[in-house]
Design an enzyme around this catalytic site. Structure first.
Site, PDB file in Angstrom:
ATOM      1  CG  ASN A 429      10.345  32.441  26.620  1.00 28.00           C
ATOM      2  OD1 ASN A 429      11.202  32.219  27.453  1.00 28.00           O
ATOM      3  ND2 ASN A 429      10.478  32.049  25.352  1.00 28.00           N
ATOM      4  CD  GLU A 430      14.246  32.810  24.597  1.00 24.66           C
ATOM      5  OE1 GLU A 430      14.017  32.509  23.416  1.00 24.66           O
ATOM      6  OE2 GLU A 430      15.018  32.149  25.320  1.00 24.66           O
ATOM      7  CG  ASP A 431       7.606  37.884  23.032  1.00 19.26           C
ATOM      8  OD1 ASP A 431       8.058  36.770  22.719  1.00 19.26           O
ATOM      9  OD2 ASP A 431       6.392  38.089  23.213  1.00 19.26           O
ATOM     10  CB  SER A 484      11.674  35.899  31.185  1.00 20.21           C
ATOM     11  OG  SER A 484      12.754  35.081  31.571  1.00 20.21           O
TER      12      SER A 484
END
Length: 838
Positions: A429-431, A484
């Site tokens: 998530n959002e890395d 994502s």
């Protein structure tokens, strides 16, 4: 002998590891548990969810804890072994049996099995002791050993990235800082000579869906002793046996293949029945030794990515049917994970089904959820987008950590792969957003994984090599997506490819929520708007009546979002007449959230019919992990906010939409436009053409009377699984200067099945007094039908959320001449209170 299980759930005690006094030991009510729960049970800790108690609980985060139990040696028949099985230890755990170390673990997401047969030979009573090192201190130590790594991150202490533990335990912008430690999943002794260690299937469904080939595999442990072993496989549907086969074990594996004719398929909620088959494998040698069963679904699941006029598509196709994925993101339902019961998980998923949502995204900063979560999704037809547990950071990749991540991914994909609800695995998530914001090196054209490890963004190796290889090995039919948001190596905000997180409403540029549909991409996997929970939830965590005002310290403390005061205030002052009493203020924040979600979902669902321009929308977020003020549309106590109902209406199988063009009143200093265009459309997820009648009325906000002649279209052919544009028109504000709503209704088979009302914006300029609203209950008892009428347009009629009571609809717009009904179940008390915008 048959496998026997002895669960070690009672007779535990625990203490502060560094306290050597005799009175340090305290009883543990039941395992699984974590220290925060056990301290509360012993009166040593106040409920951290109430008031400012979270601050008084911070000392627990900095401690190390020891858990201990004594158990009797189970009966061990000749030739058997005894295994001590741990399904989850949180997090740095040293396990000792009779004083000898038998296991050291540093990954919360792993299960462990330790053969203790010899250790139990000497005596009948044994001592099991587990030391849990302080995860926060260990994380900082590990971070300090790698000073060259760029520890860029959003939320929490960056040291969290050094530890394979639920990342939200370090605090997030919706949750408290409660770093748990303990035996968070089951512990048991297993006694057996042989067992089935894994059961899985591979399914091939014919293109015409008339036949499926189901290959079943059983991995068997301990069969290389004396004599042949067989495995008997059975397949059942609705409890009835439909196939059986027996085969021998070869090299530790038994395999059979079944041909299933005219299979009953697994479908998402709203598209058909989520049919499950039960596959069982029984290990036999003269008699049954061990049996294991799993429920599977026969279905295909694809992510369709193909070039089109909008860029490259990103949508899901189930059993050959394109599915618009309206749904939500999921965070852990509690900060104290062992407190979440199977019943509570199921209630969450039942709420999703009631809200017509078809997909839940398990966010990468929480945990791989309990089996009961995925079972509920399987049984109720909710598709799962499963993130791996990496969130908002630039993760390091030293060899020991990579090895731990590999074991974690293997363990959890193996555990979860049979669930038909899981339709995609996603790397993080959002890395990749952290990579962009920190300016880390990411050369998409460089395809050498060894080079990635040498850059300042080494975690690319995890997301683009390690994880996809494990998914390909264990679940080859399930789509893998590196992150994502992510899309073919382009910037994560690119609206033409992959999925995107759209936070320019609320965060970022704080755009007007009325333009949400213009801000989307090919799949909108995060977006949201904050709102207060209901008053009953606030009553739970606010202890003093004097603190029950909108900007009190304790209320602000229970909102962890950075800058939330100014953002809530911005969206309120831009749109509504503000209030100072708490109950009205709560309601106003909920109106804004409901409107925001409606604008996003309504517009993006309309785009589904435009060559699948938008493949889905997953709001942030469905739920809370404690009683709080957040983006959740259902609060910690499973009380739906108005936005829940607004989303449910937009996601009806057939929904009507009407919307005038946006006029930015703040830029023009409220100068009204001379004309406004509007659109009227129908969105359908049905697979066949439907015939309907649609009506559009133009009703004065001030009088409730029609300001111009209504428009009716009969015999409208509603496009299946797409969008039907009915008309585009113009509002002449000079001819019709009175503010008026556009009220649309759709009839199919002589019944109204969908409504939508478009209002002049902003609401603060409208006089919404004296609406002539009537809510009548013509029946009494546990189930009532409320009949609702109004003389003038009513905005966002919200019914009280009461424990044990469910309403069929809420957050409704009511217009003159259109009576609506609401069913209330489980009332059994005084009438429900209600509120509307005035």
């Amino acid at each position: 002998m048959a496998l026997s299980v002895h669960t070690l759930s009672t007779a535990w005690s625990f203490k502060d590891r560094d306290d050597d006094s005799a009175e340090a030991w305290m009883p543990v009510p039941v395992v699984p548990s974590v220290a925060h729960q056990d301290l509360q049970a012993n009166g040593r800790l106040k409920n951290p969810y109430v008031g400012f108690n979270e601050l008084d609980a911070r000392w627990v985060n900095d401690k190390s804890w020891t858990y201990r139990t004594q158990f009797q040696k189970p009966a061990i028949p000749s030739g058997s072994r005894v295994v001590l099985a741990f399904d989850g230890l949180d997090t740095f755990a040293t396990v000792k049996l009779n004083g000898s170390v038998i296991l050291e673990s540093s990954n919360m997401f792993l299960g462990h099995r330790v053969d203790v047969t010899k250790a139990l030979e000497s005596k009948d009573e044994h001592v099991l002791e587990i030391d849990f090192d302080c995860a926060m201190l260990r994380a900082r130590e590990l971070k300090g050993k790698d000073p060259k790594h760029n520890w860029a991150s959003f939320n929490g202490d960056p040291a969290r990235m050094a530890v394979r533990k639920a990342q939200y335990h370090w605090g997030w912008d919706w949750g408290p800082l409660l770093s748990t430690a303990g035996i968070w999943r089951e512990v048991r002794l297993e006694v057996y000579s042989a067992r089935i260690s894994d059961l899985w299937t591979e399914v091939e469904l014919a293109a015409d869906h008339q036949r499926a080939q189901v290959s079943a595999f059983a991995e068997v442990e301990g069969v290389d002793s004396d004599g042949p072993y067989n495995v008997s496989f059975t397949v059942r549907l609705h409890g009835e046996e439909v196939a059986r086969n027996v085969t021998s074990v070869q090299d530790g594996i038994a395999k059979v293949t079944f041909d299933v004719k005219q299979p009953s398929l697994w479908w998402p909620n709203g598209y058909g029945d989520p049919t499950l088959y039960e596959v069982s494998a029984s290990l036999e040698k003269d008699s049954k030794i061990h049996q294991i069963s799993k429920k599977i679904g026969i279905r295909t699941a694809e992510v369709i990515q193909r070039p089109d006029k909008h860029g490259k598509s990103f949508f899901f196709r189930i059993n050959g049917v394109d599915v618009f994925c309206g749904g939500s993101c999921w965070i852990p339902a509690d900060n104290l994970l062992p407190s979440i019961t199977a019943e509570r998980y199921r209630k969450w998923i039942e709420l999703m089904v009631a809200g017509r949502q078809v997909m839940i995204r398990v966010w990468g900063g929480g945990c791989y959820e309990d089996d009961s979560f995925y079972q509920a999704c399987d049984e109720l037809g909710v598709m799962v987008w499963q993130d791996f547990m990496f969130g908002c950071g630039n993760y390091p990749t030293w060899p020991e950590l990579l090895e731990s991540v590999e074991r974690e991914a293997f363990y959890n994909v193996q555990r979860l792969r049979h669930h038909p609800s899981i339709v995609i695995y996603v790397g993080n998530n959002e890395d990749y957003q952290v990579q962009e914001s920190a300016g880390l090196v990411y050369d998409y054209e460089d395809k050498d994984p060894e080079n990635w490890l040498k850059t300042d963004f080494p975690a690319r190796y995890i997301y683009e090599k390690l994880l996809p290889e494990i998914v390909e090995r264990l679940a080859p039919k399930t789509f893998y997506h590196p992150g994502s948001p992510w899309g073919d190596g382009k910037i994560t905000s690119d609206p033409t490819v992959g999925d995107m997180h759209q936070w320019n409403v609320w965060h970022g540029t704080q755009e007007k929520y009325q333009i949400f549909e213009t801000l989307g991409g090919r799949f909108n996997s995060e977006f949201g708007m904050e709102a207060f929970p209901h008053m009953s939830t606030i009553d739970y965590f606010v202890e003093n009546e004097s603190d029950k005002y909108p900007q009190s310290h304790v209320l602000d403390f229970h909102n962890k979002a950075d800058g939330h005061e100014r953002r809530i205030a911005t969206y309120l002052v831009e749109n509504l007449r503000t209030a100072t009493d708490l109950e009205t203020y709560i309601y106003l924040t909920q109106v804004v959230q409901a409107e925001t979600m409606m604008f996003g979902y309504r517009g993006w669902r309309r785009q589904w019919g435009d060559d699948r321009h938008c493949g889905g929308a997953l709001l942030w977020q469905l739920n809370d992990c404690w009683p709080t003020i957040s983006w959740a549309i259902v609060d910690y106590f499973l009380r739906p906010k108005p936005a829940f109902y607004a989303v449910a209406r937009v996601l009806k199988p057939i929904a009507v939409g009407v919307q005038r063009e946006h006029h930015d009143w703040s830029v023009t200093h409220a100068q009204p436009p001379k004309t406004s265009t509007y659109k009227l459309w129908i969105a359908s997820s049905l697979q066949k053409e439907t015939i309907g009648t649609i009506e559009l009325r133009f009703l004065s906000v001030n009088t409730g009377l029609e300001v111009r002649e209504s428009i009716t279209r009969e015999g409208v052919k509603i496009v299946p699984n797409g969008t039907t544009i009915i008309l585009e028109g113009v509002i002449d504000h000079q001819t019709h200067p009175e503010p008026h709503v556009l009220a649309a209704r759709l009839w199919v088979d002589d019944g109204v099945i969908a409504r939508d009302v478009d209002w002049p914006q902003p609401f603060k300029y409208l006089d919404l007094s004296d609406r002539g609203l009537e809510v009548k209950a013509l029946e009494s008892g546990d189930e009532q039908t409320l009949h609702i009428t109004a003389q003038k347009p009513v905005k966002c009629l919200v019914f009280e959320e009461r424990e044990g009571v469910r309403v069929s609809d809420s957050a409704m717009d009511i217009v003159p001449g259109d009576e609506q009904t609401v069913t209330v179940k489980g009332l059994g008390g005084p009438p429900l209170k209600y509120k509307y915008l005035s």
